[in-house]
Scaffold this motif. Sequence first.
Motif, mmCIF file in Angstrom:
data_model
loop_
_atom_site.group_PDB
_atom_site.id
_atom_site.type_symbol
_atom_site.label_atom_id
_atom_site.label_comp_id
_atom_site.label_asym_id
_atom_site.label_seq_id
_atom_site.Cartn_x
_atom_site.Cartn_y
_atom_site.Cartn_z
ATOM 1 N N ARG A 168 0.821 -1.209 0.000
ATOM 2 C CA ARG A 168 0.000 0.000 0.000
ATOM 3 C C ARG A 168 0.853 1.255 0.000
ATOM 4 N NH1 ARG A 168 -3.239 -3.766 3.798
ATOM 5 N NH2 ARG A 168 -4.588 -4.725 2.237
ATOM 6 N N GLU A 171 2.022 1.616 -3.586
ATOM 7 C CA GLU A 171 0.908 2.048 -4.428
ATOM 8 C C GLU A 171 0.636 3.537 -4.235
ATOM 9 O OE1 GLU A 171 -2.215 -0.533 -3.208
ATOM 10 O OE2 GLU A 171 -1.652 -2.155 -4.577
ATOM 11 N N ASP A 172 0.632 3.979 -2.968
ATOM 12 C CA ASP A 172 0.360 5.395 -2.680
ATOM 13 C C ASP A 172 1.440 6.298 -3.286
ATOM 14 O OD1 ASP A 172 -1.885 4.673 -1.318
ATOM 15 O OD2 ASP A 172 -1.068 4.985 0.692
#
Length: 271
Positions: A168, A171-172
């Motif tokens: 995550r 991805e961010d």
Amino acid sequence: MKLEGRVAVVTGAGGGIGRGIALALSRRGCNLALADKNAQGLSETSGMIRGVQVSLHPLDVTDRAACAALPAKVVAEHGRVDLLVNNAGVAIGGTFEQVDEADFDWLMEVNFHAVVRLTRAFLPLLKQSDEARIVNVSSLFGLIAPPGQTAYSAAKFAVRGFSESLRRELEDAGSSVGVTVVHPGGINTDIARSARPPRHVTNEEAALIASEKDRFQKFLKMSPVKAGEIIVLGIEKERPRVLVGGDAKIGALIERLSPVGYWNILKRSMA
């Protein structure tokens, strides 16, 4: 993810699932940097591979300096890194009270801290690739936690949590690096047979642990070659999670349906 012509680092490649992954990658034209503490096993794996560039790296994943030095060695051989497969792992038999602190810490070093250490070492290189992936091998016991597996489950749950949070974050950040966490079920490798026994137990306790090890071995049915193929197919499809084997899929489903009472259900089915 197109694997042909890319470079993959695979730890624990001297046998078992690591060898299966290496063979599956080679069939897709992926060049390989293979690492393992077992130099003979590495050589045997290399002898099974044709048509791609292979470099061998004897490595103790608990050696911080050796892990930090590995990326430069791989780049010297291959010029790049596109895929990191953290697969090396060990096991310990016995309950929490039977496993002493030193052995518990040793397992955590191999099964979890080495995953973090190598990810940190290779991430800058992976971010230079147009498309890269970190593949961390957890376990069915990173989804469910049976008795007698406190150290192993602690490490494999940690691998799962680390992988999901890292995915995550990347991805961010809009990174080209993806993360896959793998949960193999009963794969017929030597990990159970070679599990370290507790050092401070009675003869009766040692006999019971050995009996449980033999019983557990009967559940390990899938070949490492088939497991490797399933894992690499998941890499190609950029799956965030790969469940390997029917037992892993059933275990994940039952845990989801009954997150507290799943073990009573599984225990009855195993009996």
